[in-house]
Design a protein around this motif. Structure first.
Motif, PDB file in Angstrom:
ATOM      1  N   LYS A 142     -94.708 -26.232  39.569  1.00 37.40           N
ATOM      2  CA  LYS A 142     -94.645 -27.535  38.899  1.00 37.40           C
ATOM      3  C   LYS A 142     -96.078 -28.028  38.756  1.00 37.40           C
ATOM      4  CE  LYS A 142     -91.942 -31.805  38.982  1.00 37.40           C
ATOM      5  NZ  LYS A 142     -91.263 -31.459  37.724  1.00 37.40           N
ATOM      6  N   ARG A 146     -94.360 -33.820  34.815  1.00 32.37           N
ATOM      7  CA  ARG A 146     -93.475 -33.671  33.669  1.00 32.37           C
ATOM      8  C   ARG A 146     -92.919 -32.260  33.492  1.00 32.37           C
ATOM      9  NH1 ARG A 146     -97.256 -37.496  31.816  1.00 32.37           N
ATOM     10  NH2 ARG A 146     -96.330 -39.297  30.760  1.00 32.37           N
ATOM     11  N   THR A 165     -89.667 -29.225  30.197  1.00 28.66           N
ATOM     12  CA  THR A 165     -90.360 -30.511  30.138  1.00 28.66           C
ATOM     13  C   THR A 165     -89.342 -31.639  30.224  1.00 28.66           C
ATOM     14  OG1 THR A 165     -92.125 -29.582  28.768  1.00 28.66           O
ATOM     15  CG2 THR A 165     -91.918 -31.979  28.806  1.00 28.66           C
ATOM     16  N   ALA A 166     -89.512 -32.502  31.190  1.00 25.17           N
ATOM     17  CA  ALA A 166     -88.591 -33.631  31.353  1.00 25.17           C
ATOM     18  C   ALA A 166     -88.783 -34.635  30.225  1.00 25.17           C
ATOM     19  CB  ALA A 166     -88.840 -34.317  32.696  1.00 25.17           C
ATOM     20  N   ARG A 167     -87.699 -35.158  29.731  1.00 26.95           N
ATOM     21  CA  ARG A 167     -87.772 -36.211  28.719  1.00 26.95           C
ATOM     22  C   ARG A 167     -88.214 -37.497  29.403  1.00 26.95           C
ATOM     23  NH1 ARG A 167     -82.281 -36.530  25.474  1.00 26.95           N
ATOM     24  NH2 ARG A 167     -83.540 -38.134  24.424  1.00 26.95           N
ATOM     25  N   ASP A 229     -87.467 -40.091  33.999  1.00 21.07           N
ATOM     26  CA  ASP A 229     -86.754 -39.133  33.170  1.00 21.07           C
ATOM     27  C   ASP A 229     -85.504 -39.788  32.606  1.00 21.07           C
ATOM     28  OD1 ASP A 229     -84.817 -39.166  35.159  1.00 21.07           O
ATOM     29  OD2 ASP A 229     -85.413 -37.255  36.022  1.00 21.07           O
ATOM     30  N   GLU A 230     -84.708 -38.992  31.849  1.00 25.38           N
ATOM     31  CA  GLU A 230     -83.542 -39.572  31.177  1.00 25.38           C
ATOM     32  C   GLU A 230     -82.480 -40.065  32.143  1.00 25.38           C
ATOM     33  OE1 GLU A 230     -83.110 -35.019  31.077  1.00 25.38           O
ATOM     34  OE2 GLU A 230     -84.674 -36.534  30.930  1.00 25.38           O
ATOM     35  N   ILE A 235     -90.978 -40.598  37.921  1.00 30.77           N
ATOM     36  CA  ILE A 235     -91.823 -39.412  37.796  1.00 30.77           C
ATOM     37  C   ILE A 235     -93.266 -39.736  38.161  1.00 30.77           C
ATOM     38  CG2 ILE A 235     -92.779 -37.711  36.194  1.00 30.77           C
ATOM     39  CD1 ILE A 235     -90.144 -37.674  34.759  1.00 30.77           C
TER      40      ILE A 235
END
Length: 455
Positions: A142, A146, A165-167, A229-230, A235
């Motif tokens: 990681k 993100r 990739t995290a939204r 994140d969504e 984060i």
């Protein structure tokens, strides 16, 4: 008398219709059974055909030997690079190098060396051990908040990298209260980071106590961006968007805003006025520049080196003005700078003026104001002609005077469209704070303990 023994019995080969029928029936049954055995194959039930049949086969895997897969975690250190860590975990040198090379191709990790502290999760097929090494089948890291990278071994033994990739969504968090130990500790306790304390203190440059951490009982209010994140999972922290302070030595409030015409982000007070500039880029006015900041070949030595300032071309004797309010930290001579002056300013800044022909009769410790004459242009020291070498240092590090972001003193109230946009953003920030009036921080209703809130 002779006894007669019976001879072999005669077989009656004459045609008998009843016997023929029996033979025909038996042959038919035998042939039918043989046909069923040869031509008819067992079939799975109708509900297990096609894809379902393949799925049903998975039920038999528990009866088969399975590969032994293990995951191991290691961490890059100052003395152990990523490939070294994978070897320690059990990978061969070739596999370790191949996996790390694949991870670097994403551009999300350093091309030469991963940052110390980077964690690697390695996955091995332990059923394929050879020479005390396990078969490396995947590596996960990681590199930032993100992204997650996964390098997996393909059929051709090459490693292919997938990037997850995290939204990201931007939200805000508020931290307000009283300082008990330091401002940084209070902000960190509320979910901020030490850098927010530095940014807040920089908005009150005349408060030396705040720069050192603040005083017990001083009150503060801060709003900063956070990335989620969504699913709403935190984060990382973002930039400070609002800062207010009511302390022993200073008070005020500032809102971050980016005017649409300039694209330059600054902090403005509640009336839309930015902080006044405290340094100038042009201590002898807007004159031609001989040499800018950055790497260059020295005109005398010919060696490539960092040019730590900006050289302004001007006739000998041109007055040099102090770039801002401050105190003379040094005045003297050396072979490089020649006769020069160094001034200490607020916010950790220093300015230096070199190659002067003479100073203006100042001494170390003297206070100066922006615009005061401190000396005159010359060519002393390592100079090929009359010019001013001007440096700006921030916290001891050289910065480019031409690109350094300094307060502008801009007043948005004189620009109706920009001012309306600023007030709209200000109202949003005030709503996050639960404020009804701009000076709510100064009211007695401010909570005396740190608290956080997010929309």
């Amino acid at each position: 008398m002779k006894t007669r023994h019976p001879g072999p019995a005669k077989v009656d080969r004459s045609f008998r219709p009843d016997r023929a029928l029996e033979w025909a029936m038996g042959a038919f049954v035998l042939f039918g059974m043989l046909a069923l055995f040869i031509f008819v194959r067992p079939q799975p039930p109708a509900e297990l055909t096609s894809a379902n049949a393949a799925q049903a086969m998975l039920d038999f895997r528990e009866n088969l030997p399975t590969a032994s897969t293990a995951s191991r975690i290691g961490q890059v250190t100052a003395g152990a690079a990523a490939a070294d860590v994978l070897e320690v975990l059990g990978a061969s040198a070739e596999d370790a190098e191949a996996a790390v090379a694949a991870l670097r191709q994403t551009g999300l990790v350093d091309r030469k060396r991963m940052r110390p502290g980077t964690a690697l999760t390695a996955y091995f097929d332990e059923s394929a051990m050879q020479d005390d090494t396990s078969r490396l089948i995947a590596v996960s890291i990681k590199p930032d908040a993100r992204n997650t990278l996964l390098a997996t071994r393909q059929a051709d033994d090459r490693f292919f990298v997938s990037v997850l990739t995290a939204r990201m969504m931007t939200s805000h968090r508020r931290v307000a209260g009283e300082i008990e130990t330091t401002l940084a500790a209070a902000l960190t306790e509320g979910g901020g980071k030490p850098g927010h304390a530095t940014s807040l203190a920089a908005l009150f440059p005349d408060d030396a106590a705040l720069a050192a951490g603040g005083l017990r009982g001083d009150r503060f209010d801060a709003v900063f961006e956070i990335a989620e994140d969504e699913r709403g999972n935190f984060i990382e922290n973002g930039d400070l968007v609002f800062a207010a302070f009511n302390g022993t030595n200073s008070h005020g409030s500032w809102y971050r805003y980016t005017p649409g015409d300039s694209g330059r982000t600054e902090f403005f007070d509640a009336n839309g006025v930015a902080a006044q500039p405290f340094l100038t880029r042009f201590p002898i006015g807007r004159v031609p520049i001989n040499s800018g900041f950055g790497q260059r070949y020295h005109p005398l030595t010919g060696y490539l080196h960092l040019h730590t300032g900006v050289d302004y071309r001007a006739p000998a004797g041109t007055p040099i003005q102090a770039a801002g309010d401050g105190v003379i930290a040094f005045i003297g001579f050396n072979d490089g700078y020649g006769k020069h002056v160094r001034i200490s300013h607020k916010r950790g800044f220093e300015t230096l003026y070199a190659h002067m022909s003479k100073s203006a009769g100042l001494a170390a410790g003297d206070a100066v104001k922006a615009g005061d004459i401190i000396g005159y242009v010359g060519d002393t020291g390592s100079a090929t002609g009359a010019h001013l070498h001007y440096e700006i240092r921030r916290n001891g590090r050289y910065v480019n005077p031409m690109t350094l972001e300094l307060p502008s003193g801009r007043n948005l109230a004189s620009e109706p469209e920009e001012y309306a946009a600023f007030l709209k953003q200000k109202a949003m920030i005030d709503a996050l704070r639960g404020a009804t009036v701009p000076d709510s921080l100064m009211a007695a209703t401010l909570l005396p303990v740190v608290h956080t809130s997010s929309p």
